[in-house]
Scaffold this active site. Structure first.
Site, PDB file in Angstrom:
ATOM      1  N   TYR A  37      26.966 -18.984 -53.263  1.00 21.09           N
ATOM      2  CA  TYR A  37      26.298 -17.674 -53.238  1.00 21.09           C
ATOM      3  C   TYR A  37      26.704 -16.832 -54.440  1.00 21.09           C
ATOM      4  CZ  TYR A  37      24.647 -13.182 -51.397  1.00 21.09           C
ATOM      5  OH  TYR A  37      24.001 -11.977 -51.231  1.00 21.09           O
ATOM      6  N   SER A  73      27.591  -6.626 -37.562  1.00 20.54           N
ATOM      7  CA  SER A  73      26.885  -7.276 -36.446  1.00 20.54           C
ATOM      8  C   SER A  73      27.865  -8.012 -35.532  1.00 20.54           C
ATOM      9  CB  SER A  73      25.810  -8.225 -36.977  1.00 20.54           C
ATOM     10  OG  SER A  73      26.329  -9.078 -37.968  1.00 20.54           O
ATOM     11  N   ASN A  74      28.857  -8.686 -36.123  1.00 23.50           N
ATOM     12  CA  ASN A  74      29.875  -9.383 -35.330  1.00 23.50           C
ATOM     13  C   ASN A  74      30.562  -8.445 -34.352  1.00 23.50           C
ATOM     14  OD1 ASN A  74      29.909 -12.075 -35.944  1.00 23.50           O
ATOM     15  ND2 ASN A  74      31.922 -12.066 -36.882  1.00 23.50           N
ATOM     16  N   ASP A 122      38.106 -14.464 -49.473  1.00 22.59           N
ATOM     17  CA  ASP A 122      37.581 -13.230 -48.897  1.00 22.59           C
ATOM     18  C   ASP A 122      38.101 -12.041 -49.706  1.00 22.59           C
ATOM     19  OD1 ASP A 122      36.048 -12.108 -46.622  1.00 22.59           O
ATOM     20  OD2 ASP A 122      37.930 -11.070 -46.190  1.00 22.59           O
ATOM     21  N   ARG A 182      32.617 -20.001 -51.156  1.00 27.66           N
ATOM     22  CA  ARG A 182      31.649 -18.915 -51.316  1.00 27.66           C
ATOM     23  C   ARG A 182      30.884 -19.006 -52.642  1.00 27.66           C
ATOM     24  NH1 ARG A 182      33.553 -14.204 -48.016  1.00 27.66           N
ATOM     25  NH2 ARG A 182      32.323 -12.872 -49.385  1.00 27.66           N
ATOM     26  N   ARG A 237      28.375 -11.397 -40.165  1.00 27.98           N
ATOM     27  CA  ARG A 237      28.812 -10.235 -40.931  1.00 27.98           C
ATOM     28  C   ARG A 237      29.600  -9.300 -40.027  1.00 27.98           C
ATOM     29  NH1 ARG A 237      23.897  -8.531 -45.003  1.00 27.98           N
ATOM     30  NH2 ARG A 237      22.824 -10.522 -44.926  1.00 27.98           N
ATOM     31  N   THR A 254      39.242  -3.727 -47.197  1.00 27.33           N
ATOM     32  CA  THR A 254      38.285  -2.620 -47.106  1.00 27.33           C
ATOM     33  C   THR A 254      36.868  -3.057 -47.444  1.00 27.33           C
ATOM     34  OG1 THR A 254      38.564  -1.896 -49.410  1.00 27.33           O
ATOM     35  CG2 THR A 254      40.076  -0.963 -47.759  1.00 27.33           C
TER      36      THR A 254
END
Length: 323
Positions: free
Chosen positions: A153, A197-198, A281, A150, A194, A218
């Site tokens: 980004y 949308s997923n 994550d 990641r 995301r 969370t």
């Protein structure tokens, strides 16, 4: 679209990433406020469908351009939103992602310096990494892995913030920096990976809903209209306030709670399936928005239970057109 401001108050405003999710909503808002909008996008993740309804507006112009190359235009304000923002998209070509954040910032700052424009950087909550402080305040320096998947980004956005503040100190540039937390709403890319949308697309298709890890991590979800309002308010703050300022909804939900809300809202028979948690994550993500409340007079007005049905309706219509 009628103008709310007299022609003398009209600004020429550049939005990079203007055909993206946030950029298209911001374009709409600024046109409604009576400004001229130049939408610049290379259409890597943005789409012309997001701005089709604006093309007939004489005060709207769009240009296919990659911000990693210089741009020569005359504008009064710049909103620098250009950069793929979902893991699937920014990890597709991580080198290009870093270039978009860093070279793009250099090019837009150089433009702002030349034309003496005010410029806002769309930064991200990802600058905090997997935070050891909860909720996250702007003075927290973050816990970011500089070599993870990641990082293109996360570190690209951190470097962009560095550039903005160096241009501010070295060239007295008028800058604003917004740290954006999870945002959702109509015009999200259906395949951006995301979580909102997923879940919605999987539920509407009756597919298993993929929850990574145990689903107890969370997130805080801000509806797009609230986010656009924060952008406009930040840009209009006095020049001595630069930010960075957290913008997001402080209401915190577990990922599993979100999945259950989507299933209930869509009436789907989809089952929740747990999958391995991706590398780096974040386990918690919640903005402290005290600064935004004080300096912008802003806090979100649209709760998840209000914004989610509008987002589901958008995706339902999209899937009916292109299943």
């Amino acid at each position: 679209m009628t103008n709310k401001k007299p022609i003398l108050g009209r600004k020429r405003i550049l939005i990079t990433g203007g055909a993206g999710f946030l950029g298209s909503h911001l374009s709409e808002r600024l046109l409604g406020d009576g400004h001229d909008v130049l939408c610049v996008d290379n259409f890597f993740t943005g789409t012309k469908d997001n701005i089709l309804h604006l093309l007939d507006n004489p005060h709207f112009e769009h240009m296919r351009h990659d911000v990693t190359f210089p741009l020569y235009v005359e504008v009064d304000e710049i909103y620098n939103l250009a950069c793929p923002a979902s893991p699937i998209h920014y990890q597709f070509d991580p080198v290009q992602t870093t270039k978009t954040s860093v070279h793009g910032a250099i090019n837009m700052l150089g433009l702002a310096k030349r034309v003496k424009a005010k410029i806002m950087q769309a930064s991200t909550s990802e600058v905090y990494g997997d935070p050891a402080v909860h909720p996250q305040t702007e003075d927290y320096c973050g816990n970011v892995n500089p070599i993870g998947i990641r990082s293109c980004y996360d570190e690209g956005k951190r470097c962009a913030e560095t550039l903005f503040y160096d241009y501010f100190r070295q060239h007295n540039l008028r800058i604003k920096v917004a740290r954006i937390f999870n945002t959702y709403g109509p015009r999200m890319h259906p395949n951006d990976g995301r979580v909102v949308s997923n879940f919605i697309v999987q539920a509407l298709r009756g597919e298993p809903i993929s929850v990574y890890g145990d689903g107890q991590q969370t997130r805080s979800f801000c509806y797009v209209d609230d986010m656009v309002e924060a952008f406009v308010r930040l840009m209009n703050t006095p020049d001595d306030f630069t930010g960075p300022v957290n913008v997001g909804n402080p209401d915190e939900f577990t990922i599993r709670e979100l999945a259950e809300k989507v299933i209930a809202l869509t009436g789907s028979k989809s089952k929740i399936v747990n999958k391995p948690l991706p590398s780096d994550d974040p386990k918690q993500r919640q903005p402290d928005i005290a600064l935004a409340r004080t300096k912008l007079g802003w806090s979100p007005t649209i709760a998840l239970d209000q914004g989610l049905p509008k987002t589901v309706a958008y995706f339902d219509n999209l899937l009916k057109k292109d299943p």
